[in-house]
Design a protein around this motif. Structure first.
Motif, PDB file in Angstrom:
ATOM      1  N   CYS A  81       7.076 -26.521   7.487  1.00 27.50           N
ATOM      2  CA  CYS A  81       5.721 -26.237   6.994  1.00 27.50           C
ATOM      3  C   CYS A  81       5.108 -25.081   7.769  1.00 27.50           C
ATOM      4  O   CYS A  81       4.462 -24.212   7.182  1.00 27.50           O
ATOM      5  CB  CYS A  81       4.845 -27.475   7.125  1.00 27.50           C
ATOM      6  N   ASP A  82       5.310 -25.060   9.068  1.00 31.23           N
ATOM      7  CA  ASP A  82       4.759 -23.978   9.896  1.00 31.23           C
ATOM      8  C   ASP A  82       5.337 -22.621   9.515  1.00 31.23           C
ATOM      9  O   ASP A  82       4.615 -21.622   9.482  1.00 31.23           O
ATOM     10  CB  ASP A  82       5.002 -24.243  11.384  1.00 31.23           C
ATOM     11  N   GLU A  83       6.636 -22.566   9.234  1.00 34.15           N
ATOM     12  CA  GLU A  83       7.258 -21.301   8.835  1.00 34.15           C
ATOM     13  C   GLU A  83       6.665 -20.801   7.517  1.00 34.15           C
ATOM     14  O   GLU A  83       6.360 -19.618   7.370  1.00 34.15           O
ATOM     15  CB  GLU A  83       8.779 -21.464   8.703  1.00 34.15           C
ATOM     16  N   PHE A  84       6.505 -21.714   6.554  1.00 31.89           N
ATOM     17  CA  PHE A  84       5.916 -21.306   5.282  1.00 31.89           C
ATOM     18  C   PHE A  84       4.482 -20.842   5.482  1.00 31.89           C
ATOM     19  O   PHE A  84       4.072 -19.813   4.940  1.00 31.89           O
ATOM     20  CB  PHE A  84       5.964 -22.437   4.242  1.00 31.89           C
ATOM     21  N   GLU A  85       3.693 -21.584   6.241  1.00 32.97           N
ATOM     22  CA  GLU A  85       2.290 -21.233   6.461  1.00 32.97           C
ATOM     23  C   GLU A  85       2.150 -19.855   7.101  1.00 32.97           C
ATOM     24  O   GLU A  85       1.247 -19.092   6.759  1.00 32.97           O
ATOM     25  CB  GLU A  85       1.586 -22.280   7.323  1.00 32.97           C
ATOM     26  N   GLN A  86       3.033 -19.533   8.021  1.00 26.90           N
ATOM     27  CA  GLN A  86       2.970 -18.226   8.664  1.00 26.90           C
ATOM     28  C   GLN A  86       3.202 -17.111   7.636  1.00 26.90           C
ATOM     29  O   GLN A  86       2.461 -16.131   7.589  1.00 26.90           O
ATOM     30  CB  GLN A  86       3.995 -18.124   9.790  1.00 26.90           C
ATOM     31  N   VAL A  87       4.220 -17.277   6.797  1.00 25.55           N
ATOM     32  CA  VAL A  87       4.509 -16.282   5.760  1.00 25.55           C
ATOM     33  C   VAL A  87       3.344 -16.220   4.762  1.00 25.55           C
ATOM     34  O   VAL A  87       2.894 -15.138   4.381  1.00 25.55           O
ATOM     35  CB  VAL A  87       5.839 -16.612   5.045  1.00 25.55           C
ATOM     36  N   TRP A  88       2.853 -17.376   4.338  1.00 24.10           N
ATOM     37  CA  TRP A  88       1.741 -17.454   3.393  1.00 24.10           C
ATOM     38  C   TRP A  88       0.508 -16.729   3.940  1.00 24.10           C
ATOM     39  O   TRP A  88      -0.072 -15.887   3.264  1.00 24.10           O
ATOM     40  CB  TRP A  88       1.421 -18.918   3.094  1.00 24.10           C
ATOM     41  N   ASN A  89       0.107 -17.070   5.147  1.00 24.25           N
ATOM     42  CA  ASN A  89      -1.102 -16.487   5.728  1.00 24.25           C
ATOM     43  C   ASN A  89      -0.985 -14.978   5.895  1.00 24.25           C
ATOM     44  O   ASN A  89      -1.926 -14.239   5.600  1.00 24.25           O
ATOM     45  CB  ASN A  89      -1.436 -17.153   7.062  1.00 24.25           C
ATOM     46  N   THR A  90       0.162 -14.510   6.335  1.00 23.38           N
ATOM     47  CA  THR A  90       0.368 -13.069   6.508  1.00 23.38           C
ATOM     48  C   THR A  90       0.324 -12.358   5.158  1.00 23.38           C
ATOM     49  O   THR A  90      -0.340 -11.335   5.005  1.00 23.38           O
ATOM     50  CB  THR A  90       1.704 -12.794   7.223  1.00 23.38           C
ATOM     51  N   ALA A  91       1.031 -12.906   4.168  1.00 21.46           N
ATOM     52  CA  ALA A  91       1.061 -12.284   2.837  1.00 21.46           C
ATOM     53  C   ALA A  91      -0.331 -12.254   2.215  1.00 21.46           C
ATOM     54  O   ALA A  91      -0.754 -11.228   1.664  1.00 21.46           O
ATOM     55  CB  ALA A  91       2.033 -13.021   1.925  1.00 21.46           C
ATOM     56  N   ARG A  92      -1.069 -13.346   2.311  1.00 18.63           N
ATOM     57  CA  ARG A  92      -2.414 -13.388   1.734  1.00 18.63           C
ATOM     58  C   ARG A  92      -3.330 -12.361   2.399  1.00 18.63           C
ATOM     59  O   ARG A  92      -4.101 -11.682   1.730  1.00 18.63           O
ATOM     60  CB  ARG A  92      -3.003 -14.791   1.866  1.00 18.63           C
ATOM     61  N   ARG A  93      -3.247 -12.251   3.710  1.00 18.98           N
ATOM     62  CA  ARG A  93      -4.088 -11.293   4.426  1.00 18.98           C
ATOM     63  C   ARG A  93      -3.746  -9.869   3.998  1.00 18.98           C
ATOM     64  O   ARG A  93      -4.652  -9.070   3.711  1.00 18.98           O
ATOM     65  CB  ARG A  93      -3.904 -11.461   5.933  1.00 18.98           C
ATOM     66  N   LEU A  94      -2.463  -9.550   3.938  1.00 15.51           N
ATOM     67  CA  LEU A  94      -2.066  -8.193   3.565  1.00 15.51           C
ATOM     68  C   LEU A  94      -2.438  -7.855   2.125  1.00 15.51           C
ATOM     69  O   LEU A  94      -2.875  -6.749   1.824  1.00 15.51           O
ATOM     70  CB  LEU A  94      -0.558  -8.000   3.794  1.00 15.51           C
ATOM     71  N   ILE A  95      -2.286  -8.809   1.229  1.00 16.38           N
ATOM     72  CA  ILE A  95      -2.672  -8.577  -0.171  1.00 16.38           C
ATOM     73  C   ILE A  95      -4.182  -8.417  -0.281  1.00 16.38           C
ATOM     74  O   ILE A  95      -4.670  -7.522  -0.976  1.00 16.38           O
ATOM     75  CB  ILE A  95      -2.138  -9.707  -1.076  1.00 16.38           C
ATOM     76  N   ALA A  96      -4.936  -9.245   0.399  1.00 17.96           N
ATOM     77  CA  ALA A  96      -6.403  -9.174   0.339  1.00 17.96           C
ATOM     78  C   ALA A  96      -6.918  -7.854   0.919  1.00 17.96           C
ATOM     79  O   ALA A  96      -7.958  -7.346   0.485  1.00 17.96           O
ATOM     80  CB  ALA A  96      -7.017 -10.353   1.068  1.00 17.96           C
ATOM     81  N   ASP A  97      -6.202  -7.298   1.884  1.00 19.53           N
ATOM     82  CA  ASP A  97      -6.627  -6.043   2.538  1.00 19.53           C
ATOM     83  C   ASP A  97      -6.254  -4.788   1.761  1.00 19.53           C
ATOM     84  O   ASP A  97      -6.665  -3.697   2.125  1.00 19.53           O
ATOM     85  CB  ASP A  97      -6.037  -5.941   3.952  1.00 19.53           C
ATOM     86  N   ARG A  98      -5.472  -4.931   0.696  1.00 25.25           N
ATOM     87  CA  ARG A  98      -5.075  -3.760  -0.100  1.00 25.25           C
ATOM     88  C   ARG A  98      -6.270  -3.154  -0.810  1.00 25.25           C
ATOM     89  O   ARG A  98      -7.115  -3.892  -1.321  1.00 25.25           O
ATOM     90  CB  ARG A  98      -4.059  -4.155  -1.172  1.00 25.25           C
ATOM     91  N   PRO A  99      -6.302  -1.830  -0.898  1.00 23.71           N
ATOM     92  CA  PRO A  99      -7.377  -1.227  -1.696  1.00 23.71           C
ATOM     93  C   PRO A  99      -7.199  -1.586  -3.169  1.00 23.71           C
ATOM     94  O   PRO A  99      -6.078  -1.691  -3.659  1.00 23.71           O
ATOM     95  CB  PRO A  99      -7.191   0.279  -1.480  1.00 23.71           C
ATOM     96  N   SER A 100      -8.296  -1.750  -3.851  1.00 21.93           N
ATOM     97  CA  SER A 100      -8.252  -2.117  -5.284  1.00 21.93           C
ATOM     98  C   SER A 100      -7.862  -0.944  -6.145  1.00 21.93           C
ATOM     99  O   SER A 100      -8.094   0.163  -5.899  1.00 21.93           O
ATOM    100  CB  SER A 100      -9.606  -2.617  -5.745  1.00 21.93           C
TER     101      SER A 100
END
Length: 100
Positions: A81-100
Motif C-alpha cells: 500500500c505504501d509503494e502505491f501511495e507514493q506513486v499515486w501522490n507523486t503522479a497526482r502532484r505532478l499532474i496537478a502542477d502542469r500548466p493547463s
C-alpha cells in the motif's frame, strides 16, 4: 500491483478491490516515467454526476473499465500500500502542477 506494457513503454500502477475492479490507476510513460494518468473511480463517478467528466478525464484520465482478471496477458508485480501511495501522490502532484 503494477504491470508494464512494453509496446507503449508505460507502467500501470493499479489499486484493485476484492473483485479485481480498478479503483485507482496511475500510468507512467517512457524512461522518465512521466505521469500521464492518475485516475480514481470514485472521483470519476463524482465528476460524471456533476457534469465535469470531460474536465476530469482530460486532467487525470480514466481507470480500466473491466476487472484486472479479465485483462490482457500481463505479469503483475505486487506492491505494498505504501509503494502505491507514493506513486499515486507523486503522479497526482505532478499532474496537478502542469500548466493547463
Amino acid at each position: 500491483m503494477r504491470c508494464y506494457w512494453d509496446e507503449e513503454d508505460i507502467w500501470f500502477y493499479l489499486e484493485v478491490d476484492d473483485e479485481d475492479w480498478v479503483i485507482r490507476q496511475v500510468e507512467l510513460e517512457g524512461p522518465e516515467r512521466t505521469p500521464i494518468a492518475a485516475a480514481s473511480l470514485a472521483e470519476w463517478r463524482r465528476a460524471q454526476e456533476t457534469g465535469r467528466l470531460a474536465t476530469y478525464e482530460s486532467s487525470f484520465g480514466i481507470t480500466t473499465e473491466r476487472p484486472v482478471s479479465e485483462g490482457e496477458d500481463h505479469d503483475p508485480e505486487p506492491l505494498t500500500c505504501d509503494e502505491f501511495e507514493q506513486v499515486w501522490n507523486t503522479a497526482r502532484r505532478l499532474i496537478a502542477d502542469r500548466p493547463s
